[in-house]
Design an enzyme around this catalytic site. Structure first.
Site, PDB file in Angstrom:
ATOM      1  CG  ASP A   1      -4.889   0.575   9.694  1.00 29.20           C
ATOM      2  OD1 ASP A   1      -5.583   0.890  10.676  1.00 29.20           O
ATOM      3  OD2 ASP A   1      -3.683   0.302   9.798  1.00 29.20           O
TER       4      ASP A   1
ATOM      5  CE  LYS B   1      -2.376  -7.287   6.895  1.00 30.84           C
ATOM      6  NZ  LYS B   1      -0.953  -7.445   7.338  1.00 30.84           N
TER       7      LYS B   1
ATOM      8  CG  ASP C   1      -2.707  -3.373   4.662  1.00 34.24           C
ATOM      9  OD1 ASP C   1      -3.620  -2.579   4.957  1.00 34.24           O
ATOM     10  OD2 ASP C   1      -1.946  -3.880   5.500  1.00 34.24           O
TER      11      ASP C   1
ATOM     12  N   GLY D   1      -6.013   8.900  11.226  1.00 35.06           N
ATOM     13  CA  GLY D   1      -5.641   9.576   9.978  1.00 35.06           C
ATOM     14  C   GLY D   1      -6.092   8.812   8.749  1.00 35.06           C
ATOM     15  CD1 TRP D   2      -4.079   3.936   8.866  1.00 34.11           C
ATOM     16  CD2 TRP D   2      -3.691   4.833   6.863  1.00 34.11           C
ATOM     17  NE1 TRP D   2      -2.794   3.608   8.512  1.00 34.11           N
ATOM     18  CE2 TRP D   2      -2.532   4.137   7.276  1.00 34.11           C
ATOM     19  CE3 TRP D   2      -3.695   5.472   5.621  1.00 34.11           C
ATOM     20  CZ2 TRP D   2      -1.379   4.072   6.499  1.00 34.11           C
ATOM     21  CZ3 TRP D   2      -2.539   5.415   4.843  1.00 34.11           C
ATOM     22  CH2 TRP D   2      -1.397   4.723   5.288  1.00 34.11           C
TER      23      TRP D   2
ATOM     24  NE  ARG E   1       0.794   4.841   9.915  1.00 29.98           N
ATOM     25  CZ  ARG E   1       1.969   4.665  10.488  1.00 29.98           C
ATOM     26  NH1 ARG E   1       2.710   5.699  10.847  1.00 29.98           N
ATOM     27  NH2 ARG E   1       2.429   3.452  10.726  1.00 29.98           N
TER      28      ARG E   1
ATOM     29  CE1 TYR F   1      -3.116 -10.008  12.000  1.00 25.70           C
ATOM     30  CE2 TYR F   1      -3.425  -8.129  10.546  1.00 25.70           C
ATOM     31  CZ  TYR F   1      -2.600  -8.930  11.309  1.00 25.70           C
ATOM     32  OH  TYR F   1      -1.252  -8.650  11.388  1.00 25.70           O
TER      33      TYR F   1
ATOM     34  CE1 TYR G   1       0.439   1.342   4.474  1.00 23.29           C
ATOM     35  CE2 TYR G   1       0.652  -1.036   4.471  1.00 23.29           C
ATOM     36  CZ  TYR G   1       0.833   0.177   5.100  1.00 23.29           C
ATOM     37  OH  TYR G   1       1.403   0.230   6.347  1.00 23.29           O
TER      38      TYR G   1
END
Length: 412
Positions: free
Chosen positions: A178, A168, A123, A256-257, A253, A171, A73
């Site tokens: 994200d 994923k 990702d 942020g994503w 972050r 996961y 990514y």
């Protein structure tokens, strides 16, 4: 006596000539150093950072300090920003840099090097944005085939019981902030530009909005408006709250994503879509929460809501993402104009505190969190100590890419 005086004068003249010559050579060297800038300082910050990235990583497949090419990514993030700079400047060097990544990573049959569909990893979708940009310009069939592969992954992505994409395959039952940025802008644009069946198109739009609905439902803290990094439906992960399934902290972050996902999806979600206004409402709620935890310096903390706790630090990647999100939100008319003040304050914080420029003009973005996640091996428990002790480095592409985008939005 005359002989001694003669040699004394000769020595003096020789010394003066040597000193004069040294000064001249030194001056020439200084002038040469000043004029030979690798990155000119009269350009805007967006272009200066693109040129700096090209100098750091002449081969775009090695972005993110890689030793071997990998479809991931981070190149997609930086190269999408690079493409926007190209569109403004028409400097072919930037376009060629973007093209070189796709050219090397996609073979003649449309196979994506190092990509495995079986991993079902969100990702891996992000660099599809590069293909969405290049295919209309090149009409190379291999890029279209690769995009179809990535879209196919989203069609088969494992989901939670209420329809949320697993981050994923490994996961299980987990949604991460994200993932919204990795997948949804691509999915929305692909549907808009490459799917002609209106029913299928509408289904994708609805599914995209549904992902945001689920994050808002499961991950948003009602008290602060901030969003937790991850949510585990099964509540089995050690990092998951046994009542809510949420991870423990508000990671800069991660937030942020999510913000970038909100503003970027709106680029492609049709204006007449019945749930578009809901995304804009989510963006306003998000922005209200984000500015409340902005530091006086303009920057944001690695763990957003714990500024005075030992070990916490003002972090670059999340800050750049917040600045981009707020600035774009205002520019597009989604947010009140007052939010531009917070964006500029954040940008000034980056320039004044975290940006350094080398003698040759190369721009560095410092204090970037190198990586952070949840679970895996070795196990990442999502604790405060975990987030503050992960790798900190300069010029992480998860910071340089958003910095370029933020610079463009603010025209700085």
């Amino acid at each position: 006596m005359k002989t001694i005086r003669f040699y004394s004068i000769l020595f003096s003249l020789t010394f003066i000539c040597i000193v004069s010559s040294c000064k001249k050579n030194t001056k020439e060297k200084i002038n040469k150093t000043v004029t030979e800038k690798v990155v000119p300082e009269n350009l805007k910050w967006s272009e200066r950072m693109v040129l700096s990235e090209i100098e750091r990583f002449p081969d775009p497949t090695l972005l993110d300090f890689r030793k071997k090419p990998k479809w991931s990514y981070t190149p997609g993030l930086v190269l999408s920003a690079c493409a926007k700079v190209y569109e403004q400047t028409k400097n072919k060097k930037y376009y060629d840099y973007v093209y070189a990544y796709a050219d090397q990573m996609i073979d003649s049959s449309g196979t994506i090097d190092t990509y495995k569909l079986s991993n079902q990893n969100l990702d891996m979708i992000k660099s599809g944005d590069v293909l969405l940009y290049l295919y209309p310009k090149t009409k190379e069939e291999r890029f279209l085939i690769a995009m179809e592969t990535l879209n196919g992954q989203l069609e088969s992505q494992p989901k939670t019981s209420d329809g949320g994409y697993w981050h994923k395959k490994i996961y299980t039952n987990q949604m991460w902030l994200d993932g919204l940025y990795m997948a949804e802008p691509f999915h929305t644009r692909y549907a808009k530009e490459y799917i002609n069946d209106k029913a299928k198109q509408q289904k994708i739009y609805n599914d995209v909005v549904h992902q945001f609905d689920l994050i808002q439902k499961h991950s948003r803290d009602q008290k602060t408006g901030l969003l937790y990094h991850g949510w585990d439906e099964s509540k089995e992960q050690r990092w998951a709250n046994k009542k809510t399934g949420n991870s423990e902290n508000f990671w800069s972050r991660g937030m942020g994503w999510y913000g970038m996902a909100l503003v970027d999806v709106l680029d492609f979600l049709p204006e007449n879509h019945p749930r578009r206004e809901k995304i804009i409402r989510y963006l306003n709620q998000y922005s209200e929460a984000v500015v409340k935890v902005q530091d006086e310096s303009g920057l944001w903390w690695q763990v957003l809501d714990q500024p005075n706790k030992k070990g916490n630090y003002l972090e670059a990647t999340g800050t750049a993402m917040f600045v981009y999100t707020l600035a774009k939100g205002v520019n597009k008319g989604y947010l009140p104009k007052s939010y531009l003040n917070f964006a500029n304050k954040g940008y000034d914080g980056l320039i004044n505190n975290l940006i350094t420029v080398e003698d040759n003009g190369i721009v560095n973005l410092n204090k970037c969190c190198g990586v952070a996640g949840l679970g895996g091996k070795p196990y990442r428990d999502g604790s405060y100590e975990y987030y503050i002790n992960e790798l900190i480095r300069s010029n992480d592409p998860k910071g340089t890419g958003p910095f370029i985008l933020a610079s463009l939005e603010l025209n700085r």
